[in-house]
Design a protein around this motif. Structure first.
Motif, PDB file in Angstrom:
ATOM      1  N   ALA A   1      40.323  54.250  46.167  1.00 45.96           N
ATOM      2  CA  ALA A   1      41.048  55.039  47.162  1.00 45.96           C
ATOM      3  C   ALA A   1      40.729  56.521  47.006  1.00 45.96           C
ATOM      4  O   ALA A   1      40.724  57.054  45.894  1.00 45.96           O
ATOM      5  CB  ALA A   1      42.541  54.798  47.025  1.00 45.96           C
TER       6      ALA A   1
ATOM      7  N   LYS B   1      45.464  57.862  47.881  1.00 48.12           N
ATOM      8  CA  LYS B   1      45.994  56.722  47.137  1.00 48.12           C
ATOM      9  C   LYS B   1      47.210  56.055  47.768  1.00 48.12           C
ATOM     10  O   LYS B   1      48.022  56.710  48.421  1.00 48.12           O
ATOM     11  CB  LYS B   1      46.426  57.161  45.729  1.00 48.12           C
ATOM     12  CG  LYS B   1      45.364  57.870  44.903  1.00 48.12           C
ATOM     13  CD  LYS B   1      44.221  56.972  44.518  1.00 48.12           C
ATOM     14  CE  LYS B   1      43.239  57.676  43.590  1.00 48.12           C
ATOM     15  NZ  LYS B   1      42.017  56.866  43.407  1.00 48.12           N
ATOM     16  N   TYR B   2      47.314  54.781  47.481  1.00 48.94           N
ATOM     17  CA  TYR B   2      48.526  53.974  47.747  1.00 48.94           C
ATOM     18  C   TYR B   2      49.376  54.101  46.495  1.00 48.94           C
ATOM     19  O   TYR B   2      48.962  53.677  45.424  1.00 48.94           O
ATOM     20  CB  TYR B   2      48.059  52.543  48.007  1.00 48.94           C
ATOM     21  CG  TYR B   2      48.973  51.388  47.659  1.00 48.94           C
ATOM     22  CD1 TYR B   2      50.311  51.352  48.069  1.00 48.94           C
ATOM     23  CD2 TYR B   2      48.460  50.283  46.968  1.00 48.94           C
ATOM     24  CE1 TYR B   2      51.110  50.243  47.769  1.00 48.94           C
ATOM     25  CE2 TYR B   2      49.240  49.175  46.671  1.00 48.94           C
ATOM     26  CZ  TYR B   2      50.563  49.169  47.068  1.00 48.94           C
ATOM     27  OH  TYR B   2      51.341  48.073  46.772  1.00 48.94           O
TER      28      TYR B   2
ATOM     29  N   LYS C   1      55.953  51.510  47.113  1.00 52.12           N
ATOM     30  CA  LYS C   1      56.180  50.475  48.135  1.00 52.12           C
ATOM     31  C   LYS C   1      57.520  50.674  48.814  1.00 52.12           C
ATOM     32  O   LYS C   1      58.480  51.064  48.153  1.00 52.12           O
ATOM     33  CB  LYS C   1      56.191  49.086  47.489  1.00 52.12           C
ATOM     34  CG  LYS C   1      54.963  48.780  46.697  1.00 52.12           C
ATOM     35  CD  LYS C   1      54.995  47.368  46.129  1.00 52.12           C
ATOM     36  CE  LYS C   1      53.980  47.279  45.003  1.00 52.12           C
ATOM     37  NZ  LYS C   1      53.574  45.932  44.676  1.00 52.12           N
TER      38      LYS C   1
ATOM     39  N   ARG D   1      49.999  34.361  38.586  1.00 49.22           N
ATOM     40  CA  ARG D   1      50.000  35.151  39.820  1.00 49.22           C
ATOM     41  C   ARG D   1      49.150  34.480  40.908  1.00 49.22           C
ATOM     42  O   ARG D   1      49.517  34.446  42.080  1.00 49.22           O
ATOM     43  CB  ARG D   1      49.456  36.549  39.497  1.00 49.22           C
ATOM     44  CG  ARG D   1      49.630  37.524  40.617  1.00 49.22           C
ATOM     45  CD  ARG D   1      49.417  38.944  40.134  1.00 49.22           C
ATOM     46  NE  ARG D   1      49.238  39.833  41.272  1.00 49.22           N
ATOM     47  CZ  ARG D   1      48.749  41.055  41.198  1.00 49.22           C
ATOM     48  NH1 ARG D   1      48.402  41.557  40.036  1.00 49.22           N
ATOM     49  NH2 ARG D   1      48.619  41.792  42.275  1.00 49.22           N
TER      50      ARG D   1
ATOM     51  N   SER E   1      42.031  43.120  41.069  1.00 46.44           N
ATOM     52  CA  SER E   1      43.003  42.433  41.927  1.00 46.44           C
ATOM     53  C   SER E   1      42.701  42.694  43.394  1.00 46.44           C
ATOM     54  O   SER E   1      42.911  41.829  44.236  1.00 46.44           O
ATOM     55  CB  SER E   1      44.448  42.828  41.582  1.00 46.44           C
ATOM     56  OG  SER E   1      44.774  44.097  42.106  1.00 46.44           O
TER      57      SER E   1
ATOM     58  N   SER F   1      47.929  41.506  46.768  1.00 45.50           N
ATOM     59  CA  SER F   1      47.942  42.817  46.114  1.00 45.50           C
ATOM     60  C   SER F   1      47.724  43.861  47.204  1.00 45.50           C
ATOM     61  O   SER F   1      46.845  43.684  48.060  1.00 45.50           O
ATOM     62  CB  SER F   1      46.802  42.879  45.092  1.00 45.50           C
ATOM     63  OG  SER F   1      46.831  44.110  44.400  1.00 45.50           O
ATOM     64  N   GLY F   2      48.494  44.935  47.164  1.00 39.10           N
ATOM     65  CA  GLY F   2      48.428  45.926  48.238  1.00 39.10           C
ATOM     66  C   GLY F   2      47.004  46.408  48.498  1.00 39.10           C
ATOM     67  O   GLY F   2      46.520  46.388  49.642  1.00 39.10           O
ATOM     68  N   SER F   3      46.319  46.817  47.439  1.00 40.51           N
ATOM     69  CA  SER F   3      44.988  47.394  47.623  1.00 40.51           C
ATOM     70  C   SER F   3      43.972  46.356  48.120  1.00 40.51           C
ATOM     71  O   SER F   3      42.900  46.727  48.618  1.00 40.51           O
ATOM     72  CB  SER F   3      44.507  48.039  46.332  1.00 40.51           C
ATOM     73  OG  SER F   3      44.628  47.121  45.264  1.00 40.51           O
TER      74      SER F   3
ATOM     75  N   ARG G   1      42.584  46.500  51.740  1.00 40.96           N
ATOM     76  CA  ARG G   1      41.431  47.353  52.075  1.00 40.96           C
ATOM     77  C   ARG G   1      40.111  46.695  51.703  1.00 40.96           C
ATOM     78  O   ARG G   1      39.065  47.038  52.253  1.00 40.96           O
ATOM     79  CB  ARG G   1      41.561  48.705  51.339  1.00 40.96           C
ATOM     80  CG  ARG G   1      42.831  49.490  51.684  1.00 40.96           C
ATOM     81  CD  ARG G   1      42.818  50.869  51.031  1.00 40.96           C
ATOM     82  NE  ARG G   1      42.571  50.794  49.617  1.00 40.96           N
ATOM     83  CZ  ARG G   1      43.384  51.281  48.651  1.00 40.96           C
ATOM     84  NH1 ARG G   1      44.506  51.915  48.977  1.00 40.96           N
ATOM     85  NH2 ARG G   1      43.059  51.147  47.394  1.00 40.96           N
TER      86      ARG G   1
ATOM     87  N   SER H   1      50.056  49.216  37.557  1.00 43.08           N
ATOM     88  CA  SER H   1      50.280  50.018  38.777  1.00 43.08           C
ATOM     89  C   SER H   1      51.623  49.662  39.380  1.00 43.08           C
ATOM     90  O   SER H   1      52.375  50.517  39.830  1.00 43.08           O
ATOM     91  CB  SER H   1      49.245  49.710  39.855  1.00 43.08           C
ATOM     92  OG  SER H   1      47.971  49.874  39.398  1.00 43.08           O
ATOM     93  N   ARG H   2      51.873  48.362  39.407  1.00 44.10           N
ATOM     94  CA  ARG H   2      53.088  47.845  40.046  1.00 44.10           C
ATOM     95  C   ARG H   2      54.337  48.462  39.421  1.00 44.10           C
ATOM     96  O   ARG H   2      55.208  48.975  40.117  1.00 44.10           O
ATOM     97  CB  ARG H   2      53.083  46.324  39.856  1.00 44.10           C
ATOM     98  CG  ARG H   2      53.980  45.573  40.775  1.00 44.10           C
ATOM     99  CD  ARG H   2      53.562  44.121  40.858  1.00 44.10           C
ATOM    100  NE  ARG H   2      52.504  43.931  41.843  1.00 44.10           N
ATOM    101  CZ  ARG H   2      52.247  42.768  42.428  1.00 44.10           C
ATOM    102  NH1 ARG H   2      52.963  41.688  42.117  1.00 44.10           N
ATOM    103  NH2 ARG H   2      51.287  42.669  43.312  1.00 44.10           N
TER     104      ARG H   2
ATOM    105  N   ASP I   1      42.514  56.130  39.025  1.00 39.75           N
ATOM    106  CA  ASP I   1      43.573  55.212  39.443  1.00 39.75           C
ATOM    107  C   ASP I   1      44.580  55.056  38.313  1.00 39.75           C
ATOM    108  O   ASP I   1      44.654  55.916  37.452  1.00 39.75           O
ATOM    109  CB  ASP I   1      42.935  53.914  39.940  1.00 39.75           C
ATOM    110  CG  ASP I   1      42.170  54.208  41.225  1.00 39.75           C
ATOM    111  OD1 ASP I   1      42.804  54.722  42.153  1.00 39.75           O
ATOM    112  OD2 ASP I   1      40.954  53.991  41.265  1.00 39.75           O
TER     113      ASP I   1
HETATM  114  C1  2P0 Z   1      45.110  52.665  45.154  1.00 39.92           C
HETATM  115  N1  2P0 Z   1      46.294  51.830  43.143  1.00 39.92           N
HETATM  116  O1  2P0 Z   1      45.317  53.155  46.273  1.00 39.92           O
HETATM  117  C2  2P0 Z   1      46.170  52.882  44.097  1.00 39.92           C
HETATM  118  C3  2P0 Z   1      45.937  54.114  43.301  1.00 39.92           C
HETATM  119  C4  2P0 Z   1      46.357  52.338  41.799  1.00 39.92           C
HETATM  120  C5  2P0 Z   1      46.387  53.796  41.913  1.00 39.92           C
HETATM  121  O2  2P0 Z   1      46.394  50.242  44.657  1.00 39.92           O
HETATM  122  O3  2P0 Z   1      51.441  45.904  43.269  1.00 39.92           O
HETATM  123  O4  2P0 Z   1      47.144  46.565  42.286  1.00 39.92           O
HETATM  124  O5  2P0 Z   1      49.366  44.604  43.696  1.00 39.92           O
HETATM  125  O6  2P0 Z   1      50.299  46.075  45.482  1.00 39.92           O
HETATM  126  O7  2P0 Z   1      47.218  47.178  44.739  1.00 39.92           O
HETATM  127  C6  2P0 Z   1      46.782  49.541  42.494  1.00 39.92           C
HETATM  128  O8  2P0 Z   1      47.875  48.841  42.967  1.00 39.92           O
HETATM  129  O9  2P0 Z   1      49.333  47.070  43.415  1.00 39.92           O
HETATM  130  C7  2P0 Z   1      46.481  50.561  43.497  1.00 39.92           C
HETATM  131  P1  2P0 Z   1      50.150  45.853  43.992  1.00 39.92           P
HETATM  132  P2  2P0 Z   1      47.796  47.321  43.390  1.00 39.92           P
HETATM  133  O10 2P0 Z   1      44.036  52.062  44.887  1.00 39.92           O
END
Ligand code: 2P0
Length: 329
Positions: free
Chosen positions: A31, A34-35, A38, A89, A122, A154-156, A159, A207-208, A298
């Motif tokens: 990213a 960043k995400y 939630k 998971r 993930s 997983s959120g990321s 993408r 991260s979660r 990250d």
């Molecule tokens: C990202 N990260 O945008 C951000 C920046 C880490 C730091 O997305 O809980 O493994 O599975 O939705 O996607 C890592 O979080 O979390 C992440 P879940 P995810 O890349």
């Protein structure tokens, strides 16, 4: 609203496998905006949109087939014991799709990410699995629905369904049907990402957990959504106009701001190691001497350089063992 109801909304009653085997590849992504945080933990719905770059042919290739009995999961050629958190998971995710109780999946997954490059798998893992399940079951889902299914893992991962630059729209609906990623039709042929591995030990805070703690306890988080809105505009403009400096400084500042919100949480959440700081300082001094190079990080100690192709040789002479990725070639 739970994951199961969203899966049913997307796949409908189409539950019989159309093929004996489904297989797909999905890239890892990094990213630039960043995400972090939630608005719904169950559905992985983010507080803000985010924007990433997919890493070409570095990612995950996954094959799935239906079997009688319980799931069998193979990772890079080795069976994954069923009592690991990884296996748990994955099985919980597969539960969302089983055509009948007592039916298992054989999941054969290979990461093409150099082992221990310090990249999370993930994102590419759940994206490849969602695409492979679509193929196996013959749903022929639209890209945005595939992105939503990946997001439930997983959120990321939402993408990682796409190549190149990708924006994940936060959306506002309670069921998350407007929270999906889309590719930006733009390229940046000379953009290079350099992976600097500092530690591949399991992170003390995931991260979660880190993002949840930040939302619940960090007063700095209040300004995060406004910063993301500004950074998204800047990155989109940087991509449209091929403005490397704007892209680099926006991404670096966004990453440092994300880390600042985490540091200000309680208990304190600092993902860096002393070596991470040493490399950040080296990057700042290279930049001060005229070299256009930026970084992002990250939820871990590793550093990802953002550079241009013509600087790769010079950077590699400063610092050995940078793993270079050309996302657009
Ligand atoms: C990202 N990260 O945008 C951000 C920046 C880490 C730091 O997305 O809980 O493994 O599975 O939705 O996607 C890592 O979080 O979390 C992440 P879940 P995810 O890349």
């Amino acid at each position: 609203l739970n994951k199961q109801s969203i899966v049913e909304k997307i796949t409908g009653a189409r539950r019989s496998p159309a093929h004996e085997h489904g297989e797909a590849f999905a890239p890892s992504n990094i990213a630039l905006v960043k995400y972090w945080g939630k608005r719904n933990d169950e559905l992985n719905l983010p507080v803000t949109s985010s924007l990433s770059i997919s890493l070409g042919n570095l990612g995950t290739r996954t094959a799935v087939e239906l079997i009688d009995g319980s799931d069998v999961i193979l990772l890079n050629g080795l069976p994954v014991p069923s009592d690991t958190s990884f296996s748990k998971r994955l099985r919980e995710y597969l539960d969302l799709f089983r055509p009948a109780p007592g039916t298992g999946y054989r999941v054969t997954t290979h990461n093409t990410i150099p082992t221990a490059a310090g990249l999370a798998s993930s994102a590419s893992g759940f994206a490849a699995l969602a695409l492979a399940l679509d193929h196996l079951h013959g749903w022929q889902l639209k890209p945005r629905d595939l992105s939503i299914l990946a997001r439930l893992g997983s959120g990321s991962a939402s993408r990682s369904v796409f190549k190149g630059f990708v924006e994940w729209h936060a959306g506002s609906a309670d069921d998350g049907m407007d929270s999906f990623a889309e590719p930006l039709c733009a390229v940046f042929p000379d953009l290079m990402i350099g992976l600097i591995k500092i530690s591949v030990a399991e992170k003390p805070v995931s991260s979660r957990v880190g993002m949840k703690r930040t939302i619940e306890t960090s007063t700095l988080y209040q300004t995060w959504p406004a910063q993301v809105a500004r950074d998204l505009k800047s990155i989109r403009r940087a991509i449209e106009t091929s403005d490397f400096e704007l892209l680099g400084r926006t991404a670096e500042n966004n990453a440092l701001t994300m880390h600042a919100t985490a540091i200000a949480s309680w208990p304190p959440t600092l993902f860096w190691l002393p070596e991470s700081v040493k490399i950040m300082q080296a990057i700042w001094s290279w930049r001060a001497s005229g070299m256009p190079v930026y970084f992002t990080m990250d939820a871990g100690p590793n550093i990802k350089l953002i550079a241009l192709r013509d600087q790769v040789a010079a950077l590699s002479s400063h610092l050995h063992s940078i793993e270079w990725i050309a996302p657009f070639t």
